[in-house]
Each structure stands twice: as structure tokens, then as C-alpha cells.
Design a protein around this motif. Structure first.
Motif, PDB file in Angstrom:
ATOM      1  N   ALA A 141      12.963  31.382  41.069  1.00 19.07           N
ATOM      2  CA  ALA A 141      14.155  30.887  41.212  1.00 19.07           C
ATOM      3  C   ALA A 141      14.294  30.059  42.683  1.00 19.07           C
ATOM      4  N   HIS A 142      13.654  30.663  43.563  1.00 12.58           N
ATOM      5  CA  HIS A 142      13.604  29.899  44.869  1.00 12.58           C
ATOM      6  C   HIS A 142      13.269  28.436  44.974  1.00 12.58           C
ATOM      7  N   ILE A 143      12.285  28.340  44.139  1.00 17.24           N
ATOM      8  CA  ILE A 143      11.407  27.302  44.343  1.00 17.24           C
ATOM      9  C   ILE A 143      12.303  25.805  43.955  1.00 17.24           C
ATOM     10  N   PRO A 144      12.199  24.885  44.647  1.00 14.64           N
ATOM     11  CA  PRO A 144      12.942  23.725  44.398  1.00 14.64           C
ATOM     12  C   PRO A 144      12.480  22.883  43.239  1.00 14.64           C
ATOM     13  N   VAL A 145      13.073  21.983  42.465  1.00 12.96           N
ATOM     14  CA  VAL A 145      12.450  21.603  41.273  1.00 12.96           C
ATOM     15  C   VAL A 145      13.264  19.990  41.471  1.00 12.96           C
ATOM     16  N   ILE A 146      12.440  18.938  41.513  1.00 16.96           N
ATOM     17  CA  ILE A 146      12.626  17.776  41.376  1.00 16.96           C
ATOM     18  C   ILE A 146      12.660  17.199  40.269  1.00 16.96           C
ATOM     19  N   ALA A 147      13.583  16.698  39.200  1.00 13.82           N
ATOM     20  CA  ALA A 147      13.395  16.105  38.226  1.00 13.82           C
ATOM     21  C   ALA A 147      12.903  14.658  37.984  1.00 13.82           C
ATOM     22  N   LEU A 148      11.863  14.507  37.207  1.00 12.54           N
ATOM     23  CA  LEU A 148      11.389  13.204  37.243  1.00 12.54           C
ATOM     24  C   LEU A 148      11.808  12.459  35.659  1.00 12.54           C
ATOM     25  N   THR A 149      12.630  11.359  35.809  1.00 13.15           N
ATOM     26  CA  THR A 149      12.836  10.863  34.697  1.00 13.15           C
ATOM     27  C   THR A 149      13.047   9.453  34.659  1.00 13.15           C
ATOM     28  N   ALA A 150      13.022   8.576  33.378  1.00 12.81           N
ATOM     29  CA  ALA A 150      13.266   7.251  33.239  1.00 12.81           C
ATOM     30  C   ALA A 150      14.738   6.976  32.908  1.00 12.81           C
ATOM     31  N   MET A 151      15.474   8.214  32.731  1.00 17.48           N
ATOM     32  CA  MET A 151      16.856   8.310  32.481  1.00 17.48           C
ATOM     33  C   MET A 151      17.775   7.965  33.539  1.00 17.48           C
ATOM     34  N   ALA A 152      18.567   7.001  33.750  1.00 21.56           N
ATOM     35  CA  ALA A 152      19.180   6.766  35.033  1.00 21.56           C
ATOM     36  C   ALA A 152      20.554   6.742  34.967  1.00 21.56           C
ATOM     37  N   MET A 153      21.137   7.146  34.065  1.00 17.83           N
ATOM     38  CA  MET A 153      22.516   7.194  33.818  1.00 17.83           C
ATOM     39  C   MET A 153      23.308   8.604  34.415  1.00 17.83           C
ATOM     40  N   LYS A 154      24.664   8.292  34.643  1.00 17.74           N
ATOM     41  CA  LYS A 154      24.967   9.521  35.686  1.00 17.74           C
ATOM     42  C   LYS A 154      25.274  10.703  34.998  1.00 17.74           C
ATOM     43  N   GLU A 155      25.461  10.746  33.622  1.00 20.01           N
ATOM     44  CA  GLU A 155      25.459  11.905  32.890  1.00 20.01           C
ATOM     45  C   GLU A 155      23.906  12.649  32.580  1.00 20.01           C
ATOM     46  N   ASP A 156      22.899  11.722  32.753  1.00 27.22           N
ATOM     47  CA  ASP A 156      21.714  12.300  33.039  1.00 27.22           C
ATOM     48  C   ASP A 156      21.439  13.068  34.320  1.00 27.22           C
ATOM     49  N   ARG A 157      21.978  12.536  35.412  1.00 24.91           N
ATOM     50  CA  ARG A 157      21.779  13.219  36.554  1.00 24.91           C
ATOM     51  C   ARG A 157      22.713  14.416  36.466  1.00 24.91           C
ATOM     52  N   GLU A 158      23.628  14.380  35.778  1.00 28.81           N
ATOM     53  CA  GLU A 158      24.623  15.608  35.646  1.00 28.81           C
ATOM     54  C   GLU A 158      23.807  16.840  35.132  1.00 28.81           C
ATOM     55  N   LYS A 159      23.139  16.326  33.859  1.00 29.41           N
ATOM     56  CA  LYS A 159      22.289  17.377  33.378  1.00 29.41           C
ATOM     57  C   LYS A 159      21.257  18.052  33.827  1.00 29.41           C
ATOM     58  N   THR A 160      20.501  17.108  34.764  1.00 35.22           N
ATOM     59  CA  THR A 160      19.299  17.777  35.730  1.00 35.22           C
ATOM     60  C   THR A 160      19.969  18.843  36.421  1.00 35.22           C
ATOM     61  N   ARG A 161      21.242  18.430  37.246  1.00 38.15           N
ATOM     62  CA  ARG A 161      21.981  19.276  38.123  1.00 38.15           C
ATOM     63  C   ARG A 161      22.165  20.699  37.368  1.00 38.15           C
ATOM     64  N   LEU A 162      22.976  20.562  36.045  1.00 36.23           N
ATOM     65  CA  LEU A 162      23.328  21.831  35.574  1.00 36.23           C
ATOM     66  C   LEU A 162      22.240  22.386  35.008  1.00 36.23           C
ATOM     67  N   ALA A 163      21.148  22.116  34.670  1.00 37.70           N
ATOM     68  CA  ALA A 163      19.808  22.778  34.643  1.00 37.70           C
ATOM     69  C   ALA A 163      19.187  23.473  35.596  1.00 37.70           C
ATOM     70  N   GLY A 164      19.583  23.039  36.763  1.00 30.60           N
ATOM     71  CA  GLY A 164      19.011  23.606  38.023  1.00 30.60           C
ATOM     72  C   GLY A 164      18.144  22.853  38.889  1.00 30.60           C
ATOM     73  N   CYS A 165      17.701  21.670  38.503  1.00 29.97           N
ATOM     74  CA  CYS A 165      17.336  20.621  39.388  1.00 29.97           C
ATOM     75  C   CYS A 165      17.743  20.666  40.711  1.00 29.97           C
ATOM     76  N   ASP A 166      17.135  20.514  41.759  1.00 30.91           N
ATOM     77  CA  ASP A 166      17.312  20.268  42.967  1.00 30.91           C
ATOM     78  C   ASP A 166      17.533  18.844  43.483  1.00 30.91           C
ATOM     79  N   ALA A 167      16.862  18.141  42.933  1.00 32.78           N
ATOM     80  CA  ALA A 167      16.927  16.627  43.272  1.00 32.78           C
ATOM     81  C   ALA A 167      16.402  15.995  42.166  1.00 32.78           C
ATOM     82  N   TYR A 168      16.557  14.668  42.020  1.00 30.77           N
ATOM     83  CA  TYR A 168      16.377  13.797  40.766  1.00 30.77           C
ATOM     84  C   TYR A 168      15.882  12.502  41.217  1.00 30.77           C
ATOM     85  N   VAL A 169      14.547  12.099  40.661  1.00 31.31           N
ATOM     86  CA  VAL A 169      13.827  10.874  40.988  1.00 31.31           C
ATOM     87  C   VAL A 169      13.660  10.069  39.620  1.00 31.31           C
TER      88      VAL A 169
END
Length: 127
Positions: free
Chosen positions: A74-102
Motif C-alpha cells: 500500500a505504501h508504494i507509489p503507483v503511476i498510471a500509464l495510459t493513452a486515455m487523456a480525459m478528465k474522467e480518466d484521470r479521476e478514475k485512476t485517482r479513485l483506484a489509488g494511483c498517485d500520479a498519471y502519465v
């Protein structure tokens, strides 16, 4: 050297991410699917995850949620890697627990900046 685990099913994206991380002085672990990534995460305890969101079988959001629920990872940071760039996609990654989004395709300066920021903020688990 910092161990970073990449979970990515696209071979070209995996090669690029590995090259960028090795050039930045990191040690790279990798998996082509979420299940293998989860196993490696528990065994190797990397300092950071790069998690593709669109994976075969279990997707990256479900895998991130499992990582963040496990006291060993749980302590390990997660960076989401995705081709999806919509605002709702970023929010989905945050809700799943991702710490950042690239967003892919990866831009090395952005990737390095996000990694450096998360590694500086990261705290090791209490043992």
C-alpha cells in the motif's frame, strides 16, 4: 539504484519505459499482466510502480486497488500509464489509488519529474 516495476502488455511501450528508467539509473522489474505484476510487487517490494491501465485480464485500475489494499504494498507509489487523456480518466485512476498519471506516448522529462517527485515523497513501510 531504485527498483521500479513496470506492468505493461505492449512490447514497444515496455521497451521504451525500460530504456528510460535504466538510463535514469533505476533497476527495472517488469510484467506483461496485472497478476504477474501483483506477485512481483509482493515478492520484490519495488520503490515505485508504472501501471498500464489497459491490460489483458485484470486491468491496471483493479490491480492498483489491490496493491493499495495490501498492507505489504500500500505504501508504494503507483503511476498510471495510459493513452486515455480525459478528465474522467484521470479521476478514475485517482479513485483506484494511483498517485500520479502519465499519458502515453511517454515523454521522458515528464516521466522523470513524476518519478522523482513520488520517490522523494515516498516513505518506507513500518516494520
Amino acid at each position: 539504484m531504485t527498483d521500479i516495476l513496470i506492468v505493461e502488455d505492449n512490447e514497444a511501450n515496455m521497451r521504451l519505459a525500460r530504456l528510460l528508467l535504466v538510463n535514469a539509473g533505476h533497476t527495472v522489474l517488469w510484467a506483461a499482466d496485472a497478476e504477474t505484476g501483483l506477485t512481483l510487487a509482493r515478492e520484490k517490494q519495488p520503490a515505485l510502480f508504472l501501471m498500464d491501465i489497459q491490460l489483458p485480464g485484470m486491468d491496471g485500475l483493479a490491480a492498483t486497488a489491490l496493491l493499495k489494499q495490501d498492507p505489504h504494498t500500500a505504501h508504494i507509489p503507483v503511476i498510471a500509464l495510459t493513452a486515455m487523456a480525459m478528465k474522467e480518466d484521470r479521476e478514475k485512476t485517482r479513485l483506484a489509488g494511483c498517485d500520479a498519471y502519465v499519458i502515453k506516448p511517454l515523454r521522458y522529462k515528464e516521466l522523470y519529474q513524476v518519478i522523482d517527485t513520488l520517490l522523494q515523497q515516498s516513505t518506507p513501510p513500518l516494520t
